[in-house]
Design a protein around this motif. Sequence first.
Motif, PDB file in Angstrom:
ATOM      1  N   ARG A  79      17.848 -39.673  -6.627  1.00  0.00           N
ATOM      2  CA  ARG A  79      19.138 -39.278  -6.073  1.00  0.00           C
ATOM      3  C   ARG A  79      18.356 -37.478  -6.064  1.00  0.00           C
ATOM      4  O   ARG A  79      18.867 -36.813  -4.448  1.00  0.00           O
ATOM      5  CB  ARG A  79      20.079 -38.988  -7.240  1.00  0.00           C
ATOM      6  N   ASN A  80      17.396 -36.973  -6.693  1.00  0.00           N
ATOM      7  CA  ASN A  80      17.009 -35.937  -5.728  1.00  0.00           C
ATOM      8  C   ASN A  80      16.150 -35.720  -4.569  1.00  0.00           C
ATOM      9  O   ASN A  80      15.892 -35.083  -4.151  1.00  0.00           O
ATOM     10  CB  ASN A  80      15.995 -35.320  -7.125  1.00  0.00           C
ATOM     11  N   PHE A  81      15.643 -36.924  -3.923  1.00  0.00           N
ATOM     12  CA  PHE A  81      14.834 -37.473  -2.918  1.00  0.00           C
ATOM     13  C   PHE A  81      15.640 -37.209  -2.119  1.00  0.00           C
ATOM     14  O   PHE A  81      15.553 -36.730  -0.962  1.00  0.00           O
ATOM     15  CB  PHE A  81      14.409 -38.728  -3.156  1.00  0.00           C
ATOM     16  N   THR A  96       5.922 -40.848   9.685  1.00  0.00           N
ATOM     17  CA  THR A  96       5.470 -41.569   9.351  1.00  0.00           C
ATOM     18  C   THR A  96       5.162 -42.009   7.867  1.00  0.00           C
ATOM     19  O   THR A  96       5.792 -41.145   7.316  1.00  0.00           O
ATOM     20  CB  THR A  96       4.188 -41.186   9.373  1.00  0.00           C
ATOM     21  N   VAL A  97       4.501 -43.029   7.679  1.00  0.00           N
ATOM     22  CA  VAL A  97       4.259 -42.850   5.861  1.00  0.00           C
ATOM     23  C   VAL A  97       3.584 -41.973   5.376  1.00  0.00           C
ATOM     24  O   VAL A  97       4.304 -41.909   4.389  1.00  0.00           O
ATOM     25  CB  VAL A  97       3.915 -44.509   5.916  1.00  0.00           C
ATOM     26  N   LYS A  98       3.005 -41.475   5.667  1.00  0.00           N
ATOM     27  CA  LYS A  98       1.930 -40.224   4.990  1.00  0.00           C
ATOM     28  C   LYS A  98       3.090 -39.085   5.067  1.00  0.00           C
ATOM     29  O   LYS A  98       3.315 -38.732   4.267  1.00  0.00           O
ATOM     30  CB  LYS A  98       0.927 -39.369   6.075  1.00  0.00           C
ATOM     31  N   GLU A  99       3.896 -39.125   5.920  1.00  0.00           N
ATOM     32  CA  GLU A  99       4.688 -37.632   6.070  1.00  0.00           C
ATOM     33  C   GLU A  99       5.605 -37.765   4.886  1.00  0.00           C
ATOM     34  O   GLU A  99       6.068 -37.064   4.322  1.00  0.00           O
ATOM     35  CB  GLU A  99       5.452 -37.182   7.211  1.00  0.00           C
ATOM     36  N   TYR A 100       6.930 -38.895   4.904  1.00  0.00           N
ATOM     37  CA  TYR A 100       7.151 -39.557   3.497  1.00  0.00           C
ATOM     38  C   TYR A 100       6.396 -39.110   1.831  1.00  0.00           C
ATOM     39  O   TYR A 100       7.349 -39.601   0.971  1.00  0.00           O
ATOM     40  CB  TYR A 100       7.496 -40.270   3.462  1.00  0.00           C
ATOM     41  N   LEU A 139      14.559 -44.794   2.933  1.00  0.00           N
ATOM     42  CA  LEU A 139      14.868 -44.317   1.787  1.00  0.00           C
ATOM     43  C   LEU A 139      15.893 -45.240   1.467  1.00  0.00           C
ATOM     44  O   LEU A 139      15.305 -45.440  -0.748  1.00  0.00           O
ATOM     45  CB  LEU A 139      15.812 -42.979   1.749  1.00  0.00           C
ATOM     46  N   PHE A 140      16.541 -46.284   1.479  1.00  0.00           N
ATOM     47  CA  PHE A 140      16.795 -47.743   1.258  1.00  0.00           C
ATOM     48  C   PHE A 140      15.949 -49.233   0.834  1.00  0.00           C
ATOM     49  O   PHE A 140      15.947 -49.912   0.211  1.00  0.00           O
ATOM     50  CB  PHE A 140      17.541 -47.818   1.905  1.00  0.00           C
TER      51      PHE A 140
END
Length: 329
Positions: A79-81, A96-100, A139-140
Motif C-alpha cells: 500500500r505504501n509503495f 525498467t526492472v532496475k528502476e522499479y 504493481l499487480f
Amino acid sequence: MSPERLSLPGEQYLAQRHVLTYIEDAVSQLLVNKEEVCQYGIARFFTEYFTSVHQGTHVLFREINFIQATPHNRASFLRNFWKCFRTIGKNGDLLTVKEYHCLLQMLCPDFPLDLTQKAARIVLMDDAMDCLMSFSDFLFAFQIQFYYSEFLESAAAIYQDLLTGKNPNTVVVPTSSSGQHRQRSTLSECSLQDGVDAPLFHQCLESLCERYKQSCPPPALIGEVLSSVQRLTFYGFLMVLSKHQGINKAIGALPERGKLLEDTTMDKTLENLVAQMSENSVSSPATGPLTVQLRALPCISSPRKPLQHRPRTDLESDGSTEETDSSEN
C-alpha cells in the motif's frame, strides 16, 4: 474487528495475529530509542508504535526481514509503495526492472533484487528483462510475487516436477484408473511449450494450500483460475493470478485496477498544499523575488529504528524509447 476472534484460544489468536512479533519489535525499538523515549514517556511510545502498525506506516524504511514477517506488514508495504509512486502511473511513465527496484529500495534499503526480477518476469514473460513496464502492470505482478512468495516458490517446484515427469510429494494420486492414466500421460507428454495439465496442477496446489493456510491465495479462486483451461505454463498461471480481482480483494492492499491511479485523500492534500503555496507567493512583495513562507513542522518522535547509513538510490534509465505492451504476453 470480527467477533469470531473471541472464539479462538488465546495462544491461537496471538499466533494468527502475530501479536508477539509486534510486541518484540516494539520492545526492540524502545531499547534502541530509549534516550528519546525518556523525554515523552513509554506509554506514548507504545501508543504511537501500535498506531503506526494499525495505519501501516510502521514498515517504512525498515529491513526486509521485518517487512516480510507478517501478512499485515506485506500488505502495508504494498500500500505504501502504491501511494508513494502512484504518480508514475498517472503520468504514464514506463520503467525498467532496475528502476522499479530503485523505487523499492527507497522504502526498504535492503530490498532483494531477485523479488523485483521475479515480478518483472510475470509481466515480460519471455521478453528481455530490460524492457519497459507500466506502473500498473508491474504493481499487480509484484503484489502476487511479494505477498505469496513462499507459496509461489513451492508451487514453482511442483510445476517443475510435473514438467520433467517427476511425481511431486504433494500430489494425491487419484483412486480411479482413469485418473491414474491421466496422470501418467500428463507427466510423459508435458513440454515447455504446452505447460502442464491444469487439473493435475490444481490437485497438487490443493495439498499445498493446506500447508500454507493463510499464506496462499484463496483455494476457491485458484480452482476458478485453473478450471478454465486444460493446460497452462507457470508464468501464465501467475499472470492470471495477478489480474484476478478476487485475489486482489483478498489481499486488501490495493484498489481495483480501474481505480489504481486515484487517491482522493492524497490528491486533496496536495491541492491544498499547492493552493497555500500559491497564496503565499501572490502575497509576497512585487519588487522582490517571489518567496514561499512555510511553517516549521513540529518534530514528532518516531518509534521506528533510525537508519544511519541509508544508501543513496538513483534512478538510472537506459535511455530506451521502446515500449512493450504487456497485455500481449
